[in-house]
Scaffold this active site. Structure first.
Site, mmCIF file in Angstrom:
data_model
loop_
_atom_site.group_PDB
_atom_site.id
_atom_site.type_symbol
_atom_site.label_atom_id
_atom_site.label_comp_id
_atom_site.label_asym_id
_atom_site.label_seq_id
_atom_site.Cartn_x
_atom_site.Cartn_y
_atom_site.Cartn_z
ATOM 1 N N CYS A 136 0.832 -1.205 0.000
ATOM 2 C CA CYS A 136 0.000 0.000 0.000
ATOM 3 C C CYS A 136 0.865 1.252 0.000
ATOM 4 O O CYS A 136 1.418 1.636 1.038
ATOM 5 C CB CYS A 136 -0.930 -0.003 1.219
ATOM 6 S SG CYS A 136 -1.972 1.464 1.353
ATOM 7 N N CYS A 139 -0.434 4.055 2.254
ATOM 8 C CA CYS A 139 -0.165 3.826 3.670
ATOM 9 C C CYS A 139 1.291 4.121 4.018
ATOM 10 O O CYS A 139 1.587 4.717 5.060
ATOM 11 C CB CYS A 139 -0.476 2.380 4.049
ATOM 12 S SG CYS A 139 -2.106 1.790 3.542
ATOM 13 N N ASP A 140 2.229 3.684 3.168
ATOM 14 C CA ASP A 140 3.643 3.652 3.554
ATOM 15 C C ASP A 140 4.565 4.502 2.692
ATOM 16 O O ASP A 140 5.768 4.558 2.957
ATOM 17 C CB ASP A 140 4.141 2.198 3.510
ATOM 18 C CG ASP A 140 3.345 1.297 4.454
ATOM 19 O OD1 ASP A 140 2.979 1.767 5.539
ATOM 20 O OD2 ASP A 140 3.101 0.133 4.090
#
Length: 348
Positions: A136, A139-140
């Protein structure tokens, strides 16, 4: 073999399932949460979550899940290990057969079993998932400012991931096993035209280097001019190998929604298995499915966003819709029950 009857069962213990459990438990629905084979879902693979509301300093994925479980338990939710292997939702009382051998019955079901990111089978991916290897970018990606990163995949998701990562990384290299992308033309053109996005055609990821302490430090790529190099290498064909220095690797080869247990039911899904939810009579979105009493929340019904915050939102929607359904079910039962004759009403 045990047999229980519940008002509400929630399948899945990720953010969507936990959010549904909190709302349902506060509504005194006494929900039973089935934790599945991977309690907590994909978020447990994320070491730091910086974009979830209410945590300005970030929070560990496992910590966030544990807090959500404790919150749901505080209001009365019950948790049980087990995964639904088969579901019969044709009758008003839904029958669920679990992997642990139990059969349970429920008047309503929230499906929050999530979607599992596909992995590619590279060496060390188990060890490094969540430590520089991610599924993701949203997300990261921010953890990779100034890094050189790889994106594995060739579809629209891979192009989206690459373009997002280009906001943070020094360079983004898309690794694709063929020389033609599956992505739509507009997405492919956007990625090709970006100055910080490069492509490695007919190339696959063979191994990831690094450690949980240091994160990802490099990767071994294997290539062949005719594509699908790993398969060729397994057949004994000579391929070219190269080790590159990278600070992150992102898998973007798709997700598989965990909805196989709904095969043969009336719950409508798309060709990839994602559940269709329905609008109400006024055209407003709900968590309801095509089957009365069955609701869907989180990634299992969301092939687009796949964020913890959106999963939490749809989890609350599913719980509220389930509460409304159960109230209507109770009202219908009450109105159908025969009137009780009191002593004052009795005829001598």
């Amino acid at each position: 073999m045990t047999e229980d009857i519940h008002d509400l069962v929630i399948a899945g213990s990720g953010v969507a399932g936990l959010s549904a459990a909190v709302y349902a438990a506060r509504a005194d629905l006494d929900p039973l949460v089935l934790e599945g084979d991977e309690p907590g879902g994909q978020l447990t693979l994320t070491t730091d979550v910086e974009n979830y509301l209410g945590f300005p300093d970030g929070v560990g994925g496992m910590d966030l899940i544990q807090r959500g479980k404790e919150q749901a338990e505080q209001f009365g939710a019950e948790f049980r290990h087990g995964r639904i292997e088969d579901a019969d939702v044709d009758d008003q009382l839904l029958e669920l057969s679990l992997s642990i051998g139990d059969t349970i019955y429920t008047r309503s079901l929230i499906v929050a079993t999530g979607a599992s990111a596909r992995w590619v089978g590279a060496e060390n991916e188990d060890e490094l998932m969540g430590h520089g290897l991610s599924t993701c970018a949203t997300c990261d990606g921010a953890f990779h400012r100034g890094d050189d990163v790889l994106v594995v995949g060739g579809g629209d998701s891979a192009m989206e991931e690459a373009l997002f990562l280009a906001k943070f990384a020094d360079s983004v290299t898309v690794v694709h096993r063929r020389e033609e992308l599956r992505a739509s033309e507009i997405m492919a053109d956007r990625a090709r035209d970006h100055k910080d996005v490069q492509f490695r055609w007919n190339t696959e990821l063979e191994a990831i280097h690094g450690s949980q302490e240091k994160g990802v430090t490099g990767a071994t790529l294997v290539s062949h001019p005719e594509g699908y190099p790993r398969k060729k290498a397994e057949s004994g064909v000579d391929v070219e190998r190269e080790t590159v220095d990278v600070g992150g690797v992102f898998y973007a080869v798709g997700h598989t929604p965990n909805t196989q247990f709904l095969d043969g039911t009336g719950v409508e899904r798309d060709e990839n298995g994602y559940i269709f939810t329905r609008n109400d009579a006024a055209g407003r979105p709900t968590a309801r499915t095509a089957v009365e009493g069955v609701f869907a929340a989180g990634d299992v019904a969301d092939p687009r966003y796949r964020q913890a915050i959106t999963s939490a939102g749809t989890g609350s929607m599913a719980a509220l819709d389930a509460e409304e359904f159960l109230e209507a079910l109770q009202d219908a039962s009450d109105s159908a029950a025969p009137a009780t004759v009191t002593q004052e009403q009795s005829v001598p």
